[in-house]
Write a protein that holds these residues in place. Structure first.
Motif, PDB file in Angstrom:
ATOM      1  N   VAL A 191       1.051  -1.057   0.049  1.00 36.65           N
ATOM      2  CA  VAL A 191       0.152   0.025   0.018  1.00 36.65           C
ATOM      3  C   VAL A 191       1.063   1.226  -0.121  1.00 36.65           C
ATOM      4  CG1 VAL A 191      -1.855  -1.007   1.144  1.00 36.65           C
ATOM      5  CG2 VAL A 191      -0.232  -0.029   2.595  1.00 36.65           C
ATOM      6  N   PHE A 192       0.325   2.399  -0.643  1.00 33.70           N
ATOM      7  CA  PHE A 192       1.293   3.382  -0.702  1.00 33.70           C
ATOM      8  C   PHE A 192       0.338   4.840  -0.711  1.00 33.70           C
ATOM      9  CE2 PHE A 192       0.653   1.456  -4.822  1.00 33.70           C
ATOM     10  CZ  PHE A 192       0.110   2.416  -5.745  1.00 33.70           C
ATOM     11  N   ARG A 193       1.028   5.673  -0.578  1.00 32.00           N
ATOM     12  CA  ARG A 193       0.500   7.173  -0.558  1.00 32.00           C
ATOM     13  C   ARG A 193       1.477   8.140  -0.959  1.00 32.00           C
ATOM     14  NH1 ARG A 193      -0.424   8.498   5.795  1.00 32.00           N
ATOM     15  NH2 ARG A 193       1.623   8.213   6.601  1.00 32.00           N
ATOM     16  N   PRO A 194       1.156   9.148  -1.718  1.00 35.86           N
ATOM     17  CA  PRO A 194       2.105  10.208  -2.082  1.00 35.86           C
ATOM     18  C   PRO A 194       2.324  11.163  -0.924  1.00 35.86           C
ATOM     19  CG  PRO A 194      -0.028  10.719  -3.168  1.00 35.86           C
ATOM     20  CD  PRO A 194      -0.083   9.268  -2.486  1.00 35.86           C
ATOM     21  N   VAL A 195       3.479  11.307  -0.474  1.00 30.51           N
ATOM     22  CA  VAL A 195       3.883  12.448   0.796  1.00 30.51           C
ATOM     23  C   VAL A 195       4.085  13.786  -0.016  1.00 30.51           C
ATOM     24  CG1 VAL A 195       4.563  10.733   2.347  1.00 30.51           C
ATOM     25  CG2 VAL A 195       6.293  11.710   0.813  1.00 30.51           C
ATOM     26  N   PHE A 196       4.537  13.780  -1.240  1.00 22.26           N
ATOM     27  CA  PHE A 196       4.781  15.226  -1.891  1.00 22.26           C
ATOM     28  C   PHE A 196       4.772  15.042  -3.415  1.00 22.26           C
ATOM     29  CE2 PHE A 196       6.632  19.248  -2.997  1.00 22.26           C
ATOM     30  CZ  PHE A 196       6.020  19.963  -2.321  1.00 22.26           C
ATOM     31  N   ARG A 197       4.398  15.996  -4.067  1.00 22.66           N
ATOM     32  CA  ARG A 197       4.420  15.780  -5.397  1.00 22.66           C
ATOM     33  C   ARG A 197       4.496  17.180  -6.170  1.00 22.66           C
ATOM     34  NH1 ARG A 197      -1.796  13.710  -6.054  1.00 22.66           N
ATOM     35  NH2 ARG A 197      -1.317  13.107  -4.073  1.00 22.66           N
ATOM     36  N   THR A 198       5.431  17.085  -7.206  1.00 22.71           N
ATOM     37  CA  THR A 198       5.890  18.547  -7.955  1.00 22.71           C
ATOM     38  C   THR A 198       6.156  18.254  -9.199  1.00 22.71           C
ATOM     39  OG1 THR A 198       7.226  20.544  -7.625  1.00 22.71           O
ATOM     40  CG2 THR A 198       8.069  18.441  -7.112  1.00 22.71           C
ATOM     41  N   TYR A 199       6.304  19.301  -9.989  1.00 25.97           N
ATOM     42  CA  TYR A 199       6.913  19.172 -11.356  1.00 25.97           C
ATOM     43  C   TYR A 199       8.714  19.629 -11.231  1.00 25.97           C
ATOM     44  CZ  TYR A 199       2.342  18.767 -13.477  1.00 25.97           C
ATOM     45  OH  TYR A 199       1.166  18.224 -13.857  1.00 25.97           O
ATOM     46  N   VAL A 200       9.370  18.938 -11.785  1.00 30.86           N
ATOM     47  CA  VAL A 200      10.545  18.844 -11.671  1.00 30.86           C
ATOM     48  C   VAL A 200      11.190  19.322 -13.108  1.00 30.86           C
ATOM     49  CG1 VAL A 200      12.943  17.747 -11.609  1.00 30.86           C
ATOM     50  CG2 VAL A 200      10.867  17.236  -9.999  1.00 30.86           C
ATOM     51  N   PRO A 201      11.728  20.506 -13.268  1.00 33.64           N
ATOM     52  CA  PRO A 201      12.565  21.031 -14.444  1.00 33.64           C
ATOM     53  C   PRO A 201      13.450  19.978 -14.819  1.00 33.64           C
ATOM     54  CG  PRO A 201      13.064  22.342 -12.675  1.00 33.64           C
ATOM     55  CD  PRO A 201      12.100  21.474 -12.211  1.00 33.64           C
ATOM     56  N   VAL A 202      13.777  20.247 -16.211  1.00 36.38           N
ATOM     57  CA  VAL A 202      14.632  19.306 -16.568  1.00 36.38           C
ATOM     58  C   VAL A 202      16.256  19.464 -15.922  1.00 36.38           C
ATOM     59  CG1 VAL A 202      16.160  18.816 -18.996  1.00 36.38           C
ATOM     60  CG2 VAL A 202      13.782  19.223 -19.181  1.00 36.38           C
ATOM     61  N   TRP A 203      16.511  20.422 -15.828  1.00 39.39           N
ATOM     62  CA  TRP A 203      17.815  20.773 -14.912  1.00 39.39           C
ATOM     63  C   TRP A 203      18.024  20.040 -13.672  1.00 39.39           C
ATOM     64  CZ3 TRP A 203      18.333  22.704  -9.887  1.00 39.39           C
ATOM     65  CH2 TRP A 203      17.224  23.521  -9.681  1.00 39.39           C
ATOM     66  N   GLY A 204      16.818  19.394 -13.077  1.00 41.10           N
ATOM     67  CA  GLY A 204      16.696  18.820 -11.804  1.00 41.10           C
ATOM     68  C   GLY A 204      16.656  17.351 -11.911  1.00 41.10           C
ATOM     69  N   ARG A 205      16.768  16.909 -13.249  1.00 38.16           N
ATOM     70  CA  ARG A 205      16.661  15.306 -13.209  1.00 38.16           C
ATOM     71  C   ARG A 205      18.103  14.889 -13.665  1.00 38.16           C
ATOM     72  NH1 ARG A 205      11.948  15.344 -18.007  1.00 38.16           N
ATOM     73  NH2 ARG A 205      11.038  17.402 -17.245  1.00 38.16           N
ATOM     74  N   GLY A 206      18.064  13.522 -13.415  1.00 34.43           N
ATOM     75  CA  GLY A 206      19.373  12.728 -13.769  1.00 34.43           C
ATOM     76  C   GLY A 206      20.609  13.412 -13.179  1.00 34.43           C
ATOM     77  N   ASN A 207      21.623  13.588 -14.002  1.00 36.55           N
ATOM     78  CA  ASN A 207      22.827  14.296 -13.518  1.00 36.55           C
ATOM     79  C   ASN A 207      22.928  15.813 -14.125  1.00 36.55           C
ATOM     80  OD1 ASN A 207      25.141  13.853 -11.958  1.00 36.55           O
ATOM     81  ND2 ASN A 207      26.494  14.122 -13.756  1.00 36.55           N
TER      82      ASN A 207
END
Length: 276
Positions: A191-207
């Motif tokens: 079972v699961f629930r989201p504790v936070f949700r947001t949009y992440v810009p491209v500069w904030g993903r991967g490396n």
């Protein structure tokens, strides 16, 4: 011998953390990693495990939040050396231990049962990782053909190290086929629930965050309120088995926006010569 390295100083949840990071052979914590650190709930005395630990951010933070023991696992031997160094620099070496290996396998071999885990594994689709990321860092960001493969494998293996009533925190990102991760969780009986949700810009993903921080060095405050047009949707899930105790409410509700103070610098320091 002095060597160049990155230094990332963080102020989050009322605590200060300093991380040393190899400039070319290690993953720099991105926005998703920092968001997980902001919302993970650690209870005093917990056995905590940081899966794909990199610089050791989550394990070190857990120790500072009161975890009885904090473990980290990574497949990059150099990252493990820096994580141990960072634990010493932050005064929590006595409660942190880092293992070389794949996902939860080293923990299972040691018979460790975790009250709380954070998964920080790769979530970029292979085509993106292979085209944009240096070869020595691809394992840190390559999540398989659609970005979900490592996420799904973690879900299938985590039960072997999850204590009764334990929980784990897992990001699901729109660029990493989140439906595959959610299906794996349901098939696993979680079972699961989201504790936070947001949009992440491209500069904030991967490396990508490494390049962004290099272009914007020095102190700044990061928020996690980005409009939809800036990037892909990301949720941090709190996950447990139905028989577990639900405990207190999630650390953050959907109306709260965590803030992190980040000071990113490039420096030359003799201390990194101890680990290279």
């Amino acid at each position: 011998k002095s060597l160049p390295c990155y230094e990332m100083r963080l102020r989050l949840r009322g605590l200060s953390i300093a991380l040393r990071i190899h400039p070319t052979r290690m993953f720099v914590p991105n926005l998703v990693s920092l968001l997980s650190a902001s919302v993970m709930r650690v209870t005093p005395g917990d056995v905590f495990c940081d899966i794909c630990s990199g610089s050791g951010l989550h394990a070190i933070l857990a120790a500072k939040l009161g975890a009885g023991r904090a473990y980290g696992v990574d497949i990059n031997p150099l990252a493990l050396k820096f994580a141990r160094l960072n634990a010493r620099l932050n005064g929590v070496e006595d409660r942190c231990r880092f293992f070389h290996g794949d996902l939860v396998a080293p923990l299972a071999e040691e018979g460790i049962k975790a009250d709380c885990l954070v998964f920080s594994g790769p979530q970029c689709p292979a085509a993106y990782a292979n085209s944009r990321i240096p070869p020595e860092l691809q394992a840190a960001v390559n999540g398989g053909p659609d970005g979900s493969a490592v996420n799904v494998r973690f879900v299938r293996e985590v039960k072997s190290v999850l204590a009764r009533g334990g929980r784990f925190y897992q990001p699901t990102a729109s660029w990493a086929r989140p439906s595959a991760s959610l299906l794996a969780l349901r098939k696993g009986g979680f079972v699961f629930r989201p504790v936070f949700r947001t949009y992440v810009p491209v500069w904030g993903r991967g490396n990508n965050s490494r390049d962004w921080f290099m272009e914007h060095p020095g102190p700044r405050r990061l928020s996690f309120r980005y409009p939809e047009r800036t990037g892909g949707f990301t949720r941090i899930l709190e996950v447990r088995l139905p028989s577990g105790k639900h405990g207190s409410a999630a650390f953050y509700s959907g109306d709260q926006a965590p803030l992190i103070d980040v000071d990113f610098r490039i420096l030359r320091t003799a201390v990194t010569a101890q680990v290279v």
